[in-house]
Motif scaffolding. Structure first.
Motif, short mmCIF file in Angstrom:
data_model
loop_
_atom_site.label_atom_id
_atom_site.label_comp_id
_atom_site.label_asym_id
_atom_site.label_seq_id
_atom_site.Cartn_x
_atom_site.Cartn_y
_atom_site.Cartn_z
N GLY A 114 0.77 -1.25 0.00
CA GLY A 114 0.00 0.00 0.00
C GLY A 114 0.79 1.28 0.00
N GLY A 115 2.11 1.21 0.20
CA GLY A 115 2.88 2.44 0.28
C GLY A 115 2.98 3.17 -1.05
N GLU A 116 3.24 4.47 -0.96
CA GLU A 116 3.34 5.30 -2.17
C GLU A 116 4.69 5.18 -2.85
N GLY A 117 5.64 4.52 -2.20
CA GLY A 117 6.95 4.36 -2.83
C GLY A 117 7.67 5.68 -3.00
N THR A 118 7.60 6.55 -2.00
CA THR A 118 8.17 7.88 -2.14
C THR A 118 9.68 7.85 -2.41
N ARG A 119 10.35 6.83 -1.87
CA ARG A 119 11.80 6.76 -2.08
C ARG A 119 12.16 6.44 -3.53
N LEU A 120 11.19 5.89 -4.28
CA LEU A 120 11.44 5.57 -5.69
C LEU A 120 10.81 6.58 -6.64
N ARG A 121 10.36 7.71 -6.13
CA ARG A 121 9.90 8.75 -7.04
C ARG A 121 11.08 9.28 -7.87
N PRO A 122 10.84 9.63 -9.12
CA PRO A 122 9.55 9.80 -9.78
C PRO A 122 9.01 8.55 -10.47
N LEU A 123 9.69 7.40 -10.35
CA LEU A 123 9.20 6.19 -11.03
C LEU A 123 7.82 5.79 -10.52
N THR A 124 7.53 6.08 -9.26
CA THR A 124 6.27 5.64 -8.65
C THR A 124 5.17 6.70 -8.67
#
Length: 450
Positions: A114-124
């Motif tokens: 459920g996480g937004e994957g903020t550490r992998l932005r902008p891919l996420t």
């Protein structure tokens, strides 16, 4: 033109029990604090979930049923053999998979995605991190494929961010041979809250697994469950050794595996152990009963410490492959690890005499240096060079370009004489002619860098 260089963090920070801690700039953004989801058994097309942050980073950032009556015995044997093969293929381990134990049949897994994957932005920004490909196979397929290889037949995806993307990816409600149920939370509930909500949603009434959807491992799940049951544990944590425990929350255990305490980031050289929480748990329904519904509760900071005080938590360590693929550096590493192994990195992958893996029918006129993988309908032009890299399906590397220790997601284009080193280029993104994408960069899907 040269794209500005970025530097990756040395390692993901760890919080109570050893799971990664969000960088302060992402506090409240909802990656690890937003892992779960709750909702209907099969959400309609209007699934909402919880919305991501409104703030958006730039396009490029720094890296861190057969109708006939079947022969049940024969079918079961075929399914188990296929699952074991799929597990070894998707995880990529070079060690043999264990024999399935009877007690694993019917075991349900709650998978936190459920996480937004903020550490992998902008891919996420548009794609949940568990749907990002790792050597042409999505992260969630690798996680579920591994579980299937150990007898897990049903999973509850605990979702919050972009649940519609999962429904679109798996319209038959199956992934890697595992039947899926969806639980979509309207707001973040943290790890324990999400696990409890998903378990209640699926009416879990027996021992179950809870796993993080961004952890890749060759853990013998059957051994973990057996360990849990032999000790009549209420909760069992998988532990993994790390080189520098000072960056993690370590877990101290007694000789029988009973967890004594958690120590958050001990001073360098002073840690009593190098074992940390690896993010896979075996839980009894009584754990769910003690987690209040609708509240944010952390299993690492709240639930496990309370159970430890009651001497009900055990832990089992293993030294096999383990990787939290939720950061830019580890996502890149997961891709490169997959193509460096002896086992095929993706279904249908073939390795040529040069050691380069191909999937489908790519067109390769340039130089490929193993290890490398080139996906279906991808194109590597003459005078281009690809080394230690993944070129996704339909991606193009034009004349004179150089791609090294990098990942090009499907449909990405690297222009003539451009250079990409130690970076990830998002799906459908374009790197303009003669542009350099430097070490430690992520390029947003659909963007253009020039």
């Amino acid at each position: 033109m040269r794209v500005e260089e970025g530097r990756a963090p040395d390692a993901a920070q760890r919080q109570g029990g050893g799971r990664p801690q969000q960088p302060s700039a992402e506090a409240g953004a909802g990656d690890r604090g937003r892992p779960g989801a709750e909702g209907r058994d099969h959400p309609a097309a209007s699934v909402r979930g919880h919305a991501p942050d409104a703030e958006r980073p730039p396009a490029l950032v720094e890296l861190d049923r057969a109708t006939a009556e079947p022969d049940v015995g024969a079918v079961l044997h075929a399914v188990l053999v296929s699952a074991l093969f799929l597990s070894a293929l998707l995880v990529g381990t070079d060690v043999g998979a264990p024999v399935l134990a009877d007690e694993l049949q019917g075991l349900i897994a709650v998978v936190l995605v459920g996480g937004e994957g903020t550490r992998l932005r902008p891919l996420t920004l548009t794609t949940p991190k568990q749907l990002l490909p790792i050597a042409e196979v999505t992260m969630i397929e690798r996680v579920l494929g591994h579980l299937a290889g150990h007898g897990v037949e049903k999973a509850v995806l605990s979702m919050g961010y972009r649940p519609d993307a999962f429904l679109a990816a798996f319209p038959g409600d199956r992934c890697a041979g595992v039947a899926l149920t969806y639980a979509v939370e309207p707001e973040p509930l943290d790890t324990a809250g999400a696990i409890a909500f998903a378990a209640r949603h699926a009416s879990v009434a027996d021992t179950f697994l809870a796993v993080n959807g961004d952890v890749l491992t060759d853990l013998d799940v059957g051994s973990l469950v057996e360990f849990h049951r032999q000790r009549a544990a209420t909760a069992t944590i998988h532990l993994t050794p790390v080189e520098d425990p000072s960056a993690y929350g370590v877990v101290l255990t007694a000789a029988d595996g009973r967890v004594v305490t958690f120590i958050e980031k001990p001073a360098a050289g002073e840690a009593a152990t190098n074992l940390v929480n690896a993010g896979t748990y075996v839980l009894e329904p009584s754990v769910v009963d003690r987690i209040p519904a609708g509240h944010r509760v952390s299993i690492e900071r709240d639930t496990f410490p309370a159970l430890v005080a009651e001497a009900k938590v055990f832990a089992m360590a293993s030294a096999g492959y383990w990787l939290d693929a939720g950061t830019p550096a580890t996502y890149l590493r997961a891709n490169l690890d997959a193509i460096r192994r002896a086992t095929p990195p993706a279904p249908g992958a073939r390795r040529g005499d040069s050691g380069v893996w191909t999937v489908g029918r790519p067109v390769i006129d340039g130089d490929l240096i193993a290890p490398a993988l080139v996906g279906d309908a991808a194109f590597v032009a003459g005078e281009a060079r690809v080394e230690d890299a993944v070129v996704g399906a339909g991606a193009r590397v034009l004349a004179g370009a150089r791609v090294t220790r990098s990942v090009l997601l499907p449909g990405a284009v690297v222009g003539a004489r451009a250079t990409v080193t130690g970076a990830v280029v998002g799906e459908g993104a374009a790197v303009a002619e003669s542009t350099t994408v430097a070490e430690g960069c992520l390029v947003a899907g659909g963007s253009r860098v020039e």
